[in-house]
Design a protein around this motif. Structure first.
Motif, mmCIF file in Angstrom:
data_model
loop_
_atom_site.group_PDB
_atom_site.id
_atom_site.type_symbol
_atom_site.label_atom_id
_atom_site.label_comp_id
_atom_site.label_asym_id
_atom_site.label_seq_id
_atom_site.Cartn_x
_atom_site.Cartn_y
_atom_site.Cartn_z
ATOM 1 N N ALA A 1 1.179 70.980 2.506
ATOM 2 C CA ALA A 1 0.949 69.938 1.485
ATOM 3 C C ALA A 1 0.215 68.726 2.060
ATOM 4 C CB ALA A 1 2.272 69.524 0.847
ATOM 5 N N ALA A 2 0.591 68.292 3.247
ATOM 6 C CA ALA A 2 -0.026 67.089 3.832
ATOM 7 C C ALA A 2 -1.501 67.348 4.152
ATOM 8 C CB ALA A 2 0.729 66.670 5.086
ATOM 9 N N ILE A 3 -1.803 68.526 4.694
ATOM 10 C CA ILE A 3 -3.200 68.788 5.068
ATOM 11 C C ILE A 3 -4.068 69.052 3.825
ATOM 12 C CG2 ILE A 3 -2.957 71.287 5.591
ATOM 13 C CD1 ILE A 3 -5.107 68.704 7.505
ATOM 14 N N VAL A 4 -3.475 69.589 2.764
ATOM 15 C CA VAL A 4 -4.242 69.756 1.514
ATOM 16 C C VAL A 4 -4.725 68.384 1.038
ATOM 17 C CG1 VAL A 4 -4.003 70.264 -0.967
ATOM 18 C CG2 VAL A 4 -3.206 71.917 0.725
ATOM 19 N N LYS A 5 -3.807 67.420 1.052
ATOM 20 C CA LYS A 5 -4.158 66.082 0.583
ATOM 21 C C LYS A 5 -5.220 65.460 1.501
ATOM 22 C CE LYS A 5 -2.061 61.732 -0.692
ATOM 23 N NZ LYS A 5 -0.958 60.849 -0.413
ATOM 24 N N GLU A 6 -4.991 65.575 2.804
ATOM 25 C CA GLU A 6 -5.910 64.958 3.762
ATOM 26 C C GLU A 6 -7.302 65.606 3.704
ATOM 27 O OE1 GLU A 6 -4.214 65.100 7.681
ATOM 28 O OE2 GLU A 6 -5.900 63.964 8.522
ATOM 29 N N ALA A 7 -7.320 66.931 3.658
ATOM 30 C CA ALA A 7 -8.611 67.637 3.730
ATOM 31 C C ALA A 7 -9.428 67.451 2.454
ATOM 32 C CB ALA A 7 -8.382 69.126 3.989
ATOM 33 N N PHE A 8 -8.762 67.499 1.304
ATOM 34 C CA PHE A 8 -9.539 67.535 0.060
ATOM 35 C C PHE A 8 -9.629 66.177 -0.640
ATOM 36 C CE2 PHE A 8 -7.940 72.123 0.245
ATOM 37 C CZ PHE A 8 -9.031 72.490 1.028
ATOM 38 N N PHE A 9 -8.830 65.219 -0.185
ATOM 39 C CA PHE A 9 -8.868 63.896 -0.813
ATOM 40 C C PHE A 9 -9.047 62.773 0.201
ATOM 41 C CE2 PHE A 9 -6.900 66.822 -3.682
ATOM 42 C CZ PHE A 9 -7.536 66.534 -4.887
#
Ligand code: F6R
Length: 246
Positions: free
Chosen positions: A207-215
């Motif tokens: 979840a944390a890397i999804v947010k960081e990578a795409f936003f």
């Protein structure tokens, strides 16, 4: 014009796998001689299983496709059950009617890194580029084995795997000492040249890397962030992986 990536929310891992397999199967139906860029790792296992199921039911024909995989460990033979070649045979190639001579991975047994990489760049050029590239997402934001770095590496290159990737991959090996320290991977430019990109992500630990990578900011320190610049990216993620997004 900035085109936003499409994010498709799946209920859980099985739903993610079915949705991703639907997108791949649409590609194969629309263009039976397409080039699929493929990934290994845990996340696409269910997607491949779904494709195999539809193939067994007579709904899919892979006889015209070509595949190019993202990466391969340096030093592992095809027979090694941890090689990505072996993985692809176990999960897809050995179970559908793709022509073996139309499936390509970097040659992990080639000790000369420059040769292995330039040979693979030639393979990708010869097949005419990738129509649909499937990607998983590493906990540190890697795609393929493009690890966090100061620069985006353009083409196929040999990478030293980071400690976090070695630890993450340890689960597949008898001990951490057996995890290869290097791999050959497609570069960022090649990935970005795919006509369409499909990213599959599952689990709260992503979840944390999804947010960081795409936003977050676009930076080689989070390699997947570059996907924000591609104009046809679909992310299929389960609720857990999307749990840090509003
Ligand atoms: C695999 C690959 C890797 C994985 C990533 C996520 O070919 O290139 O980038 O996609 O490490 O792995 P899983 O799906 O095991 O979490």
């Amino acid at each position: 014009m900035v085109i936003k990536m499409k994010i498709i929310k799946a209920k859980d891992y099985n739903d993610m796998s079915r949705k991703a397999a639907n997108i791949i199967s649409a590609q194969v139906i629309m263009k039976p001689d397409c080039v699929l860029g493929l990934a290994t790792g845990s996340t696409p296992v269910g997607t491949y299983a779904q494709l195999v199921d539809w193939y067994n039911k007579g709904d899919l024909d892979f006889s015209g496709i070509t595949t190019v995989n993202l990466d391969e460990y340096k030093g592992l033979t095809k027979e090694n059950d941890q090689s990505y070649y072996y993985f692809m045979h176990e999960h897809l190639f050995g179970k559908v009617n793709v022509k073996p001579e139309r499936t390509f991975l970097p040659d992990g047994t080639e000790p000369d890194s420059d040769k292995a990489c330039s040979d693979y760049n030639k393979v990708i050029a010869d097949v005419g580029g990738v129509d649909l590239q499937l990607l998983g997402l590493g906990h540190n934001g890697h795609i393929g084995f493009n690890e966090p770095s100061e620069i985006f590496e353009a083409e196929t290159h040999c990478v030293d795997l980071t400690e976090s990737t070695i630890k993450a991959n340890q689960r597949f090996f008898a001990s951490i000492d057996e995890v290869p320290r290097q791999a050959y991977t497609m570069g960022i430019k090649t990935i970005m040249q795919a006509k369409k990109i499909l990213v599959v992500v599952s689990g709260a630990d992503k979840a944390a890397i999804v947010k960081e990578a795409f936003f977050g900011p676009i930076t080689p320190k989070v390699p997947a962030s570059v996907l924000q610049l591609h104009n046809d990216v679909t992310v299929v993620a389960d609720e857990a992986a999307l749990s840090e997004l509003k």
